[in-house]
Design a protein around this motif. Structure first.
Motif, PDB file in Angstrom:
ATOM      1  N   ALA A  49     -15.413 -40.293 -17.781  1.00 48.28           N
ATOM      2  CA  ALA A  49     -13.983 -40.261 -17.257  1.00 48.28           C
ATOM      3  C   ALA A  49     -13.381 -38.996 -17.274  1.00 48.28           C
ATOM      4  N   PRO A  50     -13.410 -38.319 -18.490  1.00 45.03           N
ATOM      5  CA  PRO A  50     -12.912 -37.102 -18.686  1.00 45.03           C
ATOM      6  C   PRO A  50     -13.454 -36.007 -18.020  1.00 45.03           C
ATOM      7  N   ARG A  51     -14.311 -36.168 -17.327  1.00 45.37           N
ATOM      8  CA  ARG A  51     -15.449 -35.203 -16.687  1.00 45.37           C
ATOM      9  C   ARG A  51     -15.764 -33.912 -17.547  1.00 45.37           C
ATOM     10  N   PRO A  52     -16.600 -34.623 -18.600  1.00 48.35           N
ATOM     11  CA  PRO A  52     -17.002 -33.690 -19.888  1.00 48.35           C
ATOM     12  C   PRO A  52     -17.999 -32.462 -19.159  1.00 48.35           C
ATOM     13  N   ALA A  53     -18.141 -31.593 -20.059  1.00 50.75           N
ATOM     14  CA  ALA A  53     -19.123 -30.626 -19.701  1.00 50.75           C
ATOM     15  C   ALA A  53     -20.391 -30.757 -19.945  1.00 50.75           C
ATOM     16  N   ILE A  54     -20.266 -31.479 -21.171  1.00 49.91           N
ATOM     17  CA  ILE A  54     -21.491 -31.843 -21.971  1.00 49.91           C
ATOM     18  C   ILE A  54     -21.738 -33.582 -22.105  1.00 49.91           C
ATOM     19  N   LEU A  55     -22.722 -34.087 -21.575  1.00 53.66           N
ATOM     20  CA  LEU A  55     -23.001 -35.498 -21.912  1.00 53.66           C
ATOM     21  C   LEU A  55     -24.136 -35.405 -22.941  1.00 53.66           C
ATOM     22  N   LEU A  56     -24.061 -36.190 -24.042  1.00 57.52           N
ATOM     23  CA  LEU A  56     -25.039 -36.639 -25.043  1.00 57.52           C
ATOM     24  C   LEU A  56     -25.386 -38.141 -25.120  1.00 57.52           C
TER      25      LEU A  56
END
Length: 222
Positions: free
Chosen positions: A159-166
């Motif tokens: 939802a926060p549009r993160p630059a990194i997904l782990l």
């Protein structure tokens, strides 16, 4: 060429066990480019989940350097690491880690509120709609299936549009049908937001969907 989004130099992790120090990671040097998807594979106990935790600042490397988006994670204290993760990363675990006393909507909206988003609930509604759970927004985790709970966890992470997904074994608690659906959704969200994805999995088929596969054995890159 742009700077790597992750850069690890001779990173190590040593934890104290009952029988003395245990070497979990041994001299890991690795770079991950922005927008790349990387699968981490290896036998149980090889260090792949520990490597993901070090990359996310959830575990502090005990040696070497770990940089994420140009920030030296080894130089940050716990509060600074928490803020960095909040603003830059979305993390999905095998166990869904939903708050049982909150609805699906509240589980997604609460981190957004803590991050200062004035439109937290609108963003949360949109995120739940994206994962096909708009109609379940008012339900509590106990009222949702395992696949639905993991969809809520994915909505919360993205939802926060993160630059990194782990993602640490995000399908580990799901049957094959739900697992495949979650992986399709994870890669779709990654593509939609242009995030960098680092994925831990035991499933070679899932790993092969990534741009690059990295194998670990005994805490080293194999």
């Amino acid at each position: 060429m742009s700077d790597p989004i992750f850069s690890l130099t001779d990173a190590s992790l040593r934890l104290d066990g009952n029988a003395g120090p245990v070497e979990i990671l041994r001299g890991i040097s690795l770079e991950v480019a922005a927008g790349e998807s990387v699968g981490l594979i290896g036998p149980s106990g090889s260090g792949k989940s520990s490597l993901l935790m070090v990359m996310g600042g959830l575990e502090q490397a005990t040696g070497g350097k770990v940089h994420a988006m140009g920030q030296d994670l080894t130089a940050l204290d716990e509060d600074a690491l928490a803020l960095f993760r909040r603003d830059r990363m979305g993390i999905v675990f095998q166990s869904f880690h939903l708050i049982p006393t909150m609805t699906a909507l509240e589980n997604v909206a609460t981190p957004l509120e803590l991050a200062g988003h004035a439109d937290a609930f609108a963003l949360a509604e949109a995120a739940l709609d994206t994962v096909g759970l708009a109609a379940r927004a008012g339900h509590y985790p106990a009222q949702l299936s395992g696949g639905e709970q993991q969809r809520v966890a994915l909505a919360r992470a993205t939802a926060p549009r993160p630059a990194i997904l782990l993602a640490d074994e995000p399908t580990g608690n799901l049957d094959s049908t739900n697992g495949s659906a979650i992986m399709d959704l994870l890669f779709d969200l990654r593509d939609r937001h242009g995030a960098t994805l680092v994925l831990v999995t035991h499933d070679d088929r899932l790993a092969q969907r990534c741009d690059r596969v990295i194998s670990l054995r005994d805490g080293r890159l194999a």
